[in-house]
Design a protein around this motif. Structure first.
Motif, PDB file in Angstrom:
ATOM      1  N   ASP A 234      -0.565 -17.383 -21.155  1.00  0.00           N
ATOM      2  CA  ASP A 234      -1.291 -18.102 -20.118  1.00  0.00           C
ATOM      3  C   ASP A 234      -0.693 -17.694 -18.771  1.00  0.00           C
ATOM      4  O   ASP A 234       0.284 -18.279 -18.303  1.00  0.00           O
ATOM      5  CB  ASP A 234      -1.208 -19.611 -20.331  1.00  0.00           C
ATOM      6  CG  ASP A 234      -2.042 -20.369 -19.305  1.00  0.00           C
ATOM      7  OD1 ASP A 234      -2.421 -19.756 -18.289  1.00  0.00           O
ATOM      8  OD2 ASP A 234      -2.294 -21.565 -19.514  1.00  0.00           O
TER       9      ASP A 234
ATOM     10  N   ALA B 264      -4.940 -27.227 -19.090  1.00  0.00           N
ATOM     11  CA  ALA B 264      -5.862 -26.174 -19.543  1.00  0.00           C
ATOM     12  C   ALA B 264      -5.232 -25.276 -20.604  1.00  0.00           C
ATOM     13  O   ALA B 264      -5.946 -24.586 -21.336  1.00  0.00           O
ATOM     14  CB  ALA B 264      -6.327 -25.324 -18.362  1.00  0.00           C
ATOM     15  N   SER B 265      -3.898 -25.274 -20.709  1.00  0.00           N
ATOM     16  CA  SER B 265      -3.244 -24.483 -21.759  1.00  0.00           C
ATOM     17  C   SER B 265      -3.440 -25.115 -23.128  1.00  0.00           C
ATOM     18  O   SER B 265      -3.531 -24.416 -24.127  1.00  0.00           O
ATOM     19  CB  SER B 265      -1.736 -24.373 -21.514  1.00  0.00           C
ATOM     20  OG  SER B 265      -1.450 -23.976 -20.210  1.00  0.00           O
TER      21      SER B 265
ATOM     22  N   ALA C 175      -2.452 -17.775 -15.998  1.00  0.00           N
ATOM     23  CA  ALA C 175      -3.399 -18.306 -15.004  1.00  0.00           C
ATOM     24  C   ALA C 175      -2.726 -18.488 -13.645  1.00  0.00           C
ATOM     25  O   ALA C 175      -3.314 -18.205 -12.610  1.00  0.00           O
ATOM     26  CB  ALA C 175      -3.968 -19.635 -15.494  1.00  0.00           C
ATOM     27  N   GLU C 176      -1.486 -18.957 -13.660  1.00  0.00           N
ATOM     28  CA  GLU C 176      -0.752 -19.164 -12.413  1.00  0.00           C
ATOM     29  C   GLU C 176       0.073 -17.916 -12.067  1.00  0.00           C
ATOM     30  O   GLU C 176       0.654 -17.837 -10.996  1.00  0.00           O
ATOM     31  CB  GLU C 176       0.166 -20.395 -12.537  1.00  0.00           C
ATOM     32  CG  GLU C 176      -0.620 -21.672 -12.811  1.00  0.00           C
ATOM     33  CD  GLU C 176       0.242 -22.911 -13.027  1.00  0.00           C
ATOM     34  OE1 GLU C 176       1.477 -22.834 -12.865  1.00  0.00           O
ATOM     35  OE2 GLU C 176      -0.325 -23.974 -13.349  1.00  0.00           O
TER      36      GLU C 176
ATOM     37  N   GLY D 184     -13.453 -19.514 -11.872  1.00  0.00           N
ATOM     38  CA  GLY D 184     -13.629 -18.381 -12.776  1.00  0.00           C
ATOM     39  C   GLY D 184     -12.338 -18.056 -13.483  1.00  0.00           C
ATOM     40  O   GLY D 184     -11.294 -18.653 -13.196  1.00  0.00           O
TER      41      GLY D 184
ATOM     42  N   VAL E 206       3.534 -20.034 -20.944  1.00  0.00           N
ATOM     43  CA  VAL E 206       2.826 -20.231 -19.677  1.00  0.00           C
ATOM     44  C   VAL E 206       3.723 -19.800 -18.513  1.00  0.00           C
ATOM     45  O   VAL E 206       4.888 -20.210 -18.448  1.00  0.00           O
ATOM     46  CB  VAL E 206       2.456 -21.715 -19.493  1.00  0.00           C
ATOM     47  CG1 VAL E 206       1.680 -21.930 -18.195  1.00  0.00           C
ATOM     48  CG2 VAL E 206       1.657 -22.232 -20.688  1.00  0.00           C
TER      49      VAL E 206
ATOM     50  N   ALA F 278     -14.171 -19.654 -16.376  1.00  0.00           N
ATOM     51  CA  ALA F 278     -12.950 -20.411 -16.077  1.00  0.00           C
ATOM     52  C   ALA F 278     -11.784 -19.874 -16.902  1.00  0.00           C
ATOM     53  O   ALA F 278     -12.000 -19.260 -17.970  1.00  0.00           O
ATOM     54  CB  ALA F 278     -13.139 -21.890 -16.388  1.00  0.00           C
ATOM     55  N   GLY F 279     -10.582 -20.136 -16.423  1.00  0.00           N
ATOM     56  CA  GLY F 279      -9.400 -19.806 -17.213  1.00  0.00           C
ATOM     57  C   GLY F 279      -9.357 -20.626 -18.491  1.00  0.00           C
ATOM     58  O   GLY F 279      -8.916 -20.161 -19.538  1.00  0.00           O
ATOM     59  N   THR F 280      -9.824 -21.869 -18.400  1.00  0.00           N
ATOM     60  CA  THR F 280      -9.863 -22.735 -19.582  1.00  0.00           C
ATOM     61  C   THR F 280     -10.728 -22.100 -20.676  1.00  0.00           C
ATOM     62  O   THR F 280     -10.368 -22.134 -21.863  1.00  0.00           O
ATOM     63  CB  THR F 280     -10.429 -24.128 -19.215  1.00  0.00           C
ATOM     64  OG1 THR F 280      -9.757 -24.596 -18.040  1.00  0.00           O
ATOM     65  CG2 THR F 280     -10.215 -25.123 -20.336  1.00  0.00           C
TER      66      THR F 280
ATOM     67  N   LYS G 278      -5.954 -20.774  -6.967  1.00  0.00           N
ATOM     68  CA  LYS G 278      -5.069 -19.795  -7.620  1.00  0.00           C
ATOM     69  C   LYS G 278      -4.776 -18.597  -6.705  1.00  0.00           C
ATOM     70  O   LYS G 278      -5.194 -18.572  -5.565  1.00  0.00           O
ATOM     71  CB  LYS G 278      -5.685 -19.354  -8.943  1.00  0.00           C
ATOM     72  CG  LYS G 278      -5.761 -20.486  -9.987  1.00  0.00           C
ATOM     73  CD  LYS G 278      -4.412 -20.813 -10.624  1.00  0.00           C
ATOM     74  CE  LYS G 278      -4.348 -22.170 -11.288  1.00  0.00           C
ATOM     75  NZ  LYS G 278      -5.063 -22.308 -12.535  1.00  0.00           N
TER      76      LYS G 278
ATOM     77  N   THR H 105       3.236 -27.563 -18.592  1.00  0.00           N
ATOM     78  CA  THR H 105       2.084 -26.774 -18.175  1.00  0.00           C
ATOM     79  C   THR H 105       0.984 -27.667 -17.658  1.00  0.00           C
ATOM     80  O   THR H 105       1.081 -28.901 -17.715  1.00  0.00           O
ATOM     81  CB  THR H 105       1.560 -25.919 -19.358  1.00  0.00           C
ATOM     82  OG1 THR H 105       0.529 -25.041 -18.873  1.00  0.00           O
ATOM     83  CG2 THR H 105       0.977 -26.785 -20.474  1.00  0.00           C
ATOM     84  N   PHE H 106      -0.067 -27.043 -17.156  1.00  0.00           N
ATOM     85  CA  PHE H 106      -1.298 -27.736 -16.811  1.00  0.00           C
ATOM     86  C   PHE H 106      -2.123 -27.874 -18.094  1.00  0.00           C
ATOM     87  O   PHE H 106      -2.039 -27.025 -18.977  1.00  0.00           O
ATOM     88  CB  PHE H 106      -2.053 -26.911 -15.754  1.00  0.00           C
ATOM     89  CG  PHE H 106      -3.346 -27.516 -15.308  1.00  0.00           C
ATOM     90  CD1 PHE H 106      -3.372 -28.739 -14.649  1.00  0.00           C
ATOM     91  CD2 PHE H 106      -4.552 -26.868 -15.534  1.00  0.00           C
ATOM     92  CE1 PHE H 106      -4.575 -29.298 -14.230  1.00  0.00           C
ATOM     93  CE2 PHE H 106      -5.752 -27.419 -15.106  1.00  0.00           C
ATOM     94  CZ  PHE H 106      -5.768 -28.632 -14.460  1.00  0.00           C
TER      95      PHE H 106
ATOM     96  N   SER I 287      -6.810 -16.983 -14.223  1.00  0.00           N
ATOM     97  CA  SER I 287      -7.692 -17.976 -13.610  1.00  0.00           C
ATOM     98  C   SER I 287      -7.966 -17.593 -12.161  1.00  0.00           C
ATOM     99  O   SER I 287      -7.069 -17.143 -11.444  1.00  0.00           O
ATOM    100  CB  SER I 287      -7.052 -19.364 -13.641  1.00  0.00           C
ATOM    101  OG  SER I 287      -7.787 -20.253 -12.817  1.00  0.00           O
TER     102      SER I 287
ATOM    103  N   ASN J 209      -9.608 -19.950 -10.170  1.00  0.00           N
ATOM    104  CA  ASN J 209     -10.000 -21.229  -9.596  1.00  0.00           C
ATOM    105  C   ASN J 209      -9.668 -21.201  -8.096  1.00  0.00           C
ATOM    106  O   ASN J 209      -8.926 -20.328  -7.640  1.00  0.00           O
ATOM    107  CB  ASN J 209      -9.239 -22.355 -10.323  1.00  0.00           C
ATOM    108  CG  ASN J 209      -9.903 -23.700 -10.115  1.00  0.00           C
ATOM    109  OD1 ASN J 209     -11.051 -23.779  -9.679  1.00  0.00           O
ATOM    110  ND2 ASN J 209      -9.181 -24.755 -10.408  1.00  0.00           N
TER     111      ASN J 209
HETATM  112  C1  LIG Z   1      -5.405 -23.134 -13.692  1.00  0.00           C
HETATM  113  C2  LIG Z   1      -4.820 -22.993 -15.024  1.00  0.00           C
HETATM  114  C3  LIG Z   1      -5.572 -22.589 -16.139  1.00  0.00           C
HETATM  115  C4  LIG Z   1      -7.040 -22.281 -16.107  1.00  0.00           C
HETATM  116  O1  LIG Z   1      -7.739 -23.141 -15.366  1.00  0.00           O
HETATM  117  P1  LIG Z   1      -9.226 -22.985 -14.818  1.00  0.00           P
HETATM  118  O2  LIG Z   1      -9.192 -23.966 -13.707  1.00  0.00           O
HETATM  119  O3  LIG Z   1     -10.096 -23.357 -15.946  1.00  0.00           O
HETATM  120  O4  LIG Z   1      -9.490 -21.593 -14.329  1.00  0.00           O
HETATM  121  C5  LIG Z   1      -4.909 -22.441 -17.352  1.00  0.00           C
HETATM  122  N1  LIG Z   1      -3.600 -22.674 -17.457  1.00  0.00           N
HETATM  123  C6  LIG Z   1      -2.843 -23.043 -16.413  1.00  0.00           C
HETATM  124  C7  LIG Z   1      -1.379 -23.226 -16.610  1.00  0.00           C
HETATM  125  C8  LIG Z   1      -3.419 -23.232 -15.160  1.00  0.00           C
HETATM  126  O5  LIG Z   1      -2.670 -23.620 -14.126  1.00  0.00           O
END
Ligand SMILES: *Cc1c(COP(=O)(O)O)cnc(C)c1O
Length: 417
Positions: A166, A90-91, A168-169, A202, A140, A61-63, A195, A87-88, A190, A192
């Motif tokens: 970050d 997960a950051s 991920a997006e 992942g 981010v 996962a990105g997390t 994404k 942010t989301f 990320s 996911n």
């Molecule tokens: C989606 C996302 C992540 C990582 O998320 P996972 O769902 O764990 O892959 C991290 N940071 C941001 C800003 C995201 O949008």
């Protein structure tokens, strides 16, 4: 009425079906484990994609990528980490996993991402208040928009603090020609399901060199020492990507550029079709050739004075599902409203679009306004909070056709009184 529901951003497999071919190979060769040929090949594809002589570790996962990057930066209980507030979760959640404290940094107006001036103010103030520097800085790429990385890297360099991007997006977004995630010490990706490209779930961590890559790999596989038996001298994690999921990733890499091009195309259509609509403004990147965002999600803001149909009914009844309903488990909300929420006209437009089979979503609520982060230091200028109150995300990506965009824009116009 649309004959299908139009979602924010859906997984989109390649026409060639390569994803299934690579999965089949994994089954045929009995590589149904979190390592193997697909994982290695996917990492190689990612390495080629990001360039800059980086190493890449594929993760579950990105997390997980954020978590391991923080560990590699030496973040320990009691430490502080500067992270973009807009942010989301997960950051910032992995900072808490480590018993450290997030220091939230508000956004600049043009990119909506980390404000470099506030970042520097925060670093100075944390040093003055705690006698210690923050251990890392996490900008981010919100909705794929590149952050002002030049200034962030300059400040980080001056204080000698590592940057974890970050992205991920922001998979495939570029700044000054370079892919996001390759400027800082680490870059988070990320995959996911929603994404830019997906492995179902992942992520990956972009690393500066082989030694760091090996360290991340070791932490991602339970930190096993080299003995004939399990010997553990550090706490590790089970964060490696499955060889099945990596097969999907390999197929997706063949269409990554197409996906990015399509997101940009959808953004351009929204910009053109909504240009003349008073009270509605598409968010687009600064008119500066260095910014080349992927427009993972297309976003707009709505003037507070704009009247939307049924606005007086906004927040009248509990929302079932929505963003609080992941995995079918609805965590009952304690109240219909909170003290920081989108304006009534934004919620009314979201509901209007929902009834028209279009998924729209408020912008991410800033972390410094989240109850779970109450009491964490925050350096604010009001930008992310005011954007959260007036913004909305619209469907984007390869599943959104030109007709869909025209339909969505028609519906937005219909919703305005
Ligand atoms: C989606 C996302 C992540 C990582 O998320 P996972 O769902 O764990 O892959 C991290 N940071 C941001 C800003 C995201 O949008």
């Amino acid at each position: 009425m649309a004959d299908k529901r139009i979602y924010l951003c859906l997984a989109h497999m390649s026409e060639s079906g390569l994803e299934q071919k690579y999965i089949k190979e994994a089954f045929d060769n009995n590589w149904v484990v979190p390592l193997g040929p697909n994982v290695n090949a996917f990492e190689e594809d990612l390495r080629n994609f990001v360039g800059q002589d980086k190493e890449v570790v594929a993760l579950s996962a990105g997390t997980a990528a954020v978590h391991l990057a923080l560990i590699a930066c030496g973040v320990q209980p009691g430490d502080e980490v500067c992270v973009q507030s807009f942010t989301f979760c997960a950051s910032s959640h992995p900072i808490k996993y480590l018993g450290a404290t997030p220091v939230f940094i508000d956004s600049e107006k043009d990119t909506w991402n980390m404000d470099p001036d506030l970042l520097e103010e925060a670093i100075k103030d944390r040093i003055a208040k705690t006698g210690r520097k923050p251990k890392a800085i996490i900008p981010v790429a919100l909705y794929g928009m590149p952050y002002g990385i030049d200034r962030i890297m300059e400040i980080a360099g001056r204080y000698d603090i590592p940057v974890i991007e970050d992205a991920a997006e922001g998979f495939g977004s570029r700044y000054d020609g370079k892919v996001l995630g390759t400027f800082g010490r680490f870059g988070v990706l990320s995959f996911n399901g929603n994404k830019m490209i997906t492995t179902s779930g992942g992520g990956a961590l972009i690393c500066p060199d082989t030694e760091t890559k090996n360290k991340i790999m070791w932490y991602a596989t339970q930190a096993r020492e080299a003995y004939p038996y399990y010997q553990h001298e550090a706490i590790g994690y089970n964060y490696r990507l499955s060889n099945i999921c990596a097969g999907i990733g390999r197929g997706q890499m063949t269409v990554a550029d197409e996906h990015i091009a399509h997101h940009k195309h959808v953004q351009k259509m929204y910009e053109e079709l909504l240009a003349g609509v008073p009270g509605i403004r598409m968010h687009s990147q600064p008119a500066d050739a260095r910014y080349d965002g992927n427009y993972w999600l297309c976003t707009l803001t709505i003037d507070e004075g704009l009247k939307i149909k049924d606005q007086e009914k906004a927040y009248g009844k509990a929302v079932i599902g929505a963003v609080g309903g992941a995995a079918g488990v609805v965590h009952q909300a304690a109240s219909l409203t909170t003290d920081c929420q989108p304006n009534d006209n934004v919620e009314a437009l979201r509901m209007f679009m929902d009834a028209a089979s279009v998924e729209a979503r408020p912008l991410w609520k800033p972390m410094h306004k989240q109850p779970v982060y109450q009491g964490c230091p925050a350096y604010t200028n009001g930008v992310s909070e005011s954007l959260f109150r007036c913004g909305l995300c619209l469907p984007s990506g390869p599943c959104v056709t030109d007709d869909d965009v025209r339909y969505i824009v028609e519906k937005i116009k219909e919703a305005i009184l």
